[in-house]
Design an enzyme around this catalytic site. Structure first.
Site, PDB file in Angstrom:
ATOM      1  N   LYS A 258     -29.606   5.342  -7.649  1.00 33.07           N
ATOM      2  CA  LYS A 258     -30.866   5.757  -8.432  1.00 33.07           C
ATOM      3  C   LYS A 258     -30.837   7.125  -8.762  1.00 33.07           C
ATOM      4  CE  LYS A 258     -33.382   2.168  -5.748  1.00 33.07           C
ATOM      5  NZ  LYS A 258     -33.922   1.643  -4.718  1.00 33.07           N
TER       6      LYS A 258
ATOM      7  N   GLN B   6     -37.709   3.821  -0.080  1.00 29.92           N
ATOM      8  CA  GLN B   6     -36.756   2.600   0.059  1.00 29.92           C
ATOM      9  C   GLN B   6     -36.926   1.704   1.199  1.00 29.92           C
ATOM     10  OE1 GLN B   6     -34.076   2.257  -2.062  1.00 29.92           O
ATOM     11  NE2 GLN B   6     -33.377   0.727  -0.781  1.00 29.92           N
TER      12      GLN B   6
ATOM     13  N   ASP C 197     -42.250   0.520  -7.960  1.00 31.44           N
ATOM     14  CA  ASP C 197     -41.616  -0.647  -7.303  1.00 31.44           C
ATOM     15  C   ASP C 197     -42.397  -1.700  -7.836  1.00 31.44           C
ATOM     16  OD1 ASP C 197     -39.112  -0.772  -5.999  1.00 31.44           O
ATOM     17  OD2 ASP C 197     -40.114   0.140  -4.242  1.00 31.44           O
TER      18      ASP C 197
HETATM   19  N1  GUN Z   1     -34.504  -1.961  -0.923  1.00 31.63           N
HETATM   20  C1  GUN Z   1     -34.074  -3.161  -1.463  1.00 31.63           C
HETATM   21  N2  GUN Z   1     -34.426  -3.496  -2.589  1.00 31.63           N
HETATM   22  C2  GUN Z   1     -35.374  -2.489  -2.638  1.00 31.63           C
HETATM   23  C3  GUN Z   1     -36.467  -2.247  -3.925  1.00 31.63           C
HETATM   24  O1  GUN Z   1     -36.407  -2.797  -4.837  1.00 31.63           O
HETATM   25  N3  GUN Z   1     -37.057  -1.425  -3.610  1.00 31.63           N
HETATM   26  C4  GUN Z   1     -37.179  -0.472  -2.532  1.00 31.63           C
HETATM   27  N4  GUN Z   1     -38.186   0.247  -2.354  1.00 31.63           N
HETATM   28  N5  GUN Z   1     -36.391  -0.784  -1.559  1.00 31.63           N
HETATM   29  C5  GUN Z   1     -35.441  -1.774  -1.723  1.00 31.63           C
END
Ligand code: GUN
Length: 291
Positions: free
Chosen positions: A51, A95, A118
């Site tokens: 990311k 996350q 998100d």
């Molecule tokens: N962990 C796995 N996929 C995601 C996601 O799309 N967003 C977040 N915040 N954590 C994750």
């Protein structure tokens, strides 16, 4: 036919890079994303690294806040409050999964909705449910729709979409987006009776169950579009080495379907590209609201 998510994500990132550059020139705003990582989950480390890298590649500002696994819920909430009130931060992503002593839904609800890139906050999921403009929509579902539309020429109306899985992160939002695209939508899950027969009805089959190679070839209608959201780590039967597979038995399903997203290289790369798209959208909305 293989739907190339890696290429589609690269195309989307190029487009975003152009838009970011234009926003910098016209308004002097550089979209910024802060990712919060609590603890040391190995898979999360990889996601966060990707990311950060891709955020910078499209010209956005990427900040990373790493907190120890022992962080209390109160401390995390205080951190989020600082980020919510910091005008230089446009997007906040915590996350998941979080350590067990922290209540995930309390954290999700503590992110101010305009910065919730998100799209997990009830305000954003409610707006998606109501079909309102301005919702920040969860990233993986957005990626699924883009790939399906890319393959099917942009119009999904009247198609029967079957979604296997009902999570808040993928199953439910992807079903709502398919409905917005005028599909007839069925949501199947672990208690669905005659799952194979239900899946056989699908023109578009979205698999988001988290079970390795679960969807079998005889569940799939000839010519169907198969979107595989699964990322499962298994041991290769021949070599004994770990490998990634989806929720769909790829080799056999490829023989019957019209098109399929591979794992890796399908939905996965689209998720981060859509996160960057949401960050740009959040920055634009915030700029408009402070004018
Ligand atoms: N962990 C796995 N996929 C995601 C996601 O799309 N967003 C977040 N915040 N954590 C994750």
């Amino acid at each position: 036919m293989i739907i190339d998510g890696k290429q589609a994500a690269a195309n989307l990132r190029s487009e975003l890079a152009r838009e970011v550059s234009a926003l910098k020139k016209s308004k002097g705003i550089t979209p910024s994303l802060t990712v919060v990582l609590v603890g040391e989950d190995a898979a999360s480390e990889v996601y966060v690294r990707n990311k950060v890298k891709q955020t910078r590649e499209v010209g956005m500002i990427s900040n990373e806040i790493r907190l120890p696994a022992t962080t209390t819920q109160t401390d995390l909430l205080s951190q989020l409050s600082l980020l919510n009130n910091d005008n230089s931060v446009h997007g906040i992503l915590v996350q998941l999964p979080l350590p067990e002593h922290i209540d995930e839904s309390a954290i999700i609800e503590a992110i101010t909705p305009p910065k919730d890139v998100d799209g997990f906050h009830a305000m954003n999921s409610g707006r998606l449910l109501n079909g309102e403009k301005g919702a920040l929509v969860p990233c993986t579902p957005q990626g699924c729709i883009m790939l399906a539309k890319q393959h099917l020429g942009g119009d999904l109306s009247g198609k029967h979409a079957v979604v296997i899985g009902r999570s808040n992160i993928v199953g439910k939002p992807v079903a709502l987006l398919l409905l917005q695209e005028n599909c007839t939508v069925t949501i199947a899950h672990s208690r669905t009776k005659n799952l194979a027969q239900v899946c056989q009805q699908a023109d578009i089959l979205v698999a988001a169950v988290g079970r390795a190679e679960f969807v079998q070839a005889d569940w799939v209608k000839k010519g169907a579009t198969v979107i595989d959201v699964g990322i499962n780590r298994i041991e290769d039967a021949l070599t004994g080495k770990p490998k990634l597979v989806g929720d769909v038995a790829y080799d056999s399903v490829s023989e019957v379907c019209g098109a399929i997203t591979p794992v890796p290289g399908g939905v996965g790369p689209m998720t981060i590209a859509c996160l960057l798209k949401n960050t740009l959208e959040a920055a634009l909305q915030q700029a408009q609201n402070t004018q």
